[in-house]
Structure formats: C-alpha cells, structure tokens
Design a protein around this motif. Structure first.
Motif: not given
Length: 302
Positions: A144-158
């Motif tokens: 629900a927020d930009l900080e969490e989205a940024s962190a998850m992008l690195e994890t999910l996209l590798g």
C-alpha cells in the motif's frame, strides 16, 4: 528536493524558457527509460494489455476502486494546469504572423502535445502494469505504499536495478511535476488574477502554495498520509479538467477568436464528446463515493 528545485527554475528563469523545456524533456526521458526497463523485467502479458486497451471492461465504471484508479490516471495524464502552461509556451514562440508560419507552428505544437500525452499515458499505464504483473500476479496484493513497493520490486524481479530505477523514476517525476507546476502557477497568476511580480518572488509564491499543504499533511498525519494525498491529488486534477477543457474547446472552436484557424466541425464534436465523457466519469465517481467506500489497493499514480 522538490522544494529546492524551484531554485533551478529561478536560475534559468527570465525569458530562457527553452532551457526549462529541455530540462523537462530530459526528466521525461529518464522517467520513460526507467519504467520501460521495469516493464521489461516484469514481463507482463502484452496480449492482455492490448485487449484491455482497445476493449475496456465494464468494471471500470461499475467497480468504484477501478473507477478511482482510472480517474486518477486521467488526471495525471491530462493535467489541467499543463493545458495553461502549454498555451503560454506556444505564445512565447517567436514566429512570423503569417498564415503559413502560424499553420507550421500549429503543426509542430500538435506533434509536441501528442508526444507529451503519449509519454504521460505510457508512464501512468506502466506503473499500473508493473504493479499488476509483479505484485498481483504473485499474490502480494496488500502493498500500500511506495517504500514497500520499491523493496518488493527488488525481491520479486530479482534485480537491484528494479528498485533503484523505480526510485530514480519517482524522483525525476517529482522534479518534473514540480517545475511544470511552478511555471503553470506563474502563468495562471498572470492570466487570471493579473498578479504582476518579478520572476523570482512570483515563482516562490506559486511553489509555496503547492508545498505548504503537503508539509501540513505530513506534520499532522505523518508520512503514511502522503500515499493517500498522492492518489487523491490525481483525482482532484481530473475533477478540475472540465474547468480547463470547456473554455479551451469553446475558444478554439470560435471563428471570432480563432478566425481561419478555428477547430474543424468534426474535431469540435470529438472534443465535446471527450469533455462530456470526462464530466460524466467524474460525476459517477462522486455518486459512488457516497455509496460503498472506495478503497483501492496498490494505486501508485504518477
């Protein structure tokens, strides 16, 4: 940074609008490149994207959450203040007042406007597509927020680059929107309320009018309120669109105002249909707002 960037506008200010235009073009190119790379990493279903683009689902008007997102993207793509700014930039061009020169200026201005709208549409769509292909597809629907989205992008996209470029794109978009907002505020102050100030104080005043409300929200409600403010600001832009579009269509359609350069009848009909559609969608969202609550999930709008 978004407060300090007004100093850039002041540094290249005066009548050197061409420098500011080049700066905005550079920032737009950075944003475009970052999200193009994000889409490459996310590998969305391009067939479904094209299908949704040309055959939109009825849920976009029946589902309050989807309508909220759609209205926000509309406001972020066709920003009303940019219409005023673009009109001012066109007037600043040094062209001969002959029919041939004016027609050529209109042609290049139209190309510029179409490219700008395409870029804005691509970026706003890319944000939604990357979120869907990365988060929704993997079941991470609670982001629900930009900080969490940024962190998850690195994890999910590798890829660390995914997170870094996401941050770079957001930073560039913030600078770009701040510069254009400052200049648009200057144009509106001059044209609507006849506020005549020297460039420095004028731009500082218009920048303060935009920054102070955001700072107040952060102080009162904390950082988390920024996400809601970001989403609502795009919707508010869409609500303001008719106040810019209706006079624009009226004036450009008038032979008395435009003479031989008035909009052709077919384009007038299309313009009015688009304007009525925007007013109707805005009205529908307001009606739905007083029905079930609109609570979108990851609505990261530029």
């Amino acid at each position: 940074l978004t407060v300090a960037d007004v100093l850039i506008v002041l540094a290249v200010g005066g009548n050197l609008m061409r420098r500011i235009e080049m700066l905005i073009m550079l920032l737009c190119a950075v944003i475009f490149g970052c999200f193009a790379f994000e889409m490459f990493l996310a590998k969305p279903d391009y067939g479904e994207i094209l299908k949704a683009l040309f055959v939109p689902s009825s849920e976009i008007v029946t589902d309050p959450g989807q309508l909220f997102v759609g209205i926000g993207i509309l406001g972020a793509t066709v920003m009303p203040h940019s219409l005023y700014l673009h009109s001012s930039l066109v007037q600043s061009r040094d062209i001969e007042r002959t029919e041939a020169a004016v027609k050529e200026a209109i042609k290049f201005s139209t190309i510029d406007l179409v490219l700008s709208l395409f870029l804005a549409f691509f970026v706003n769509s890319a944000i939604l597509i990357v979120a869907a292909a990365t988060f929704h597809k993997t079941g991470h629907t609670g982001i629900a927020d930009l900080e969490e989205a940024s962190a998850m992008l690195e994890t999910l996209l590798g890829s660390r680059a995914a997170s870094v470029l996401f941050g770079v794109a957001l930073l560039a978009s913030g600078q770009q929107s701040t510069v254009t907002g400052t200049l648009a505020g200057q144009v509106i102050c001059e044209g609507f309320i006849d506020l005549k100030l020297s460039p420095g104080p004028r731009r500082l005043v218009t920048r303060a009018l935009a920054v102070v409300p955001a700072v107040v929200v952060v102080i009162v409600s904390g950082d988390k309120a920024i996400n809601q403010l970001l989403m609502l600001s795009q919707v508010v832009l869409s609500f303001q669109l008719p106040f810019a579009l209706v006079p624009l269509v009226l004036f450009t359609s008038s032979k008395h105002v435009m003479g031989d350069f008035a909009t052709p009848p077919a384009i007038q009909v299309l313009a009015w249909l688009c304007t009525i559609l925007i007013i109707g969608l805005n009205g529908l969202l307001i009606v739905q707002y007083f029905s079930p609550p609109v609570v979108p999930s990851l609505d990261i709008l530029l």
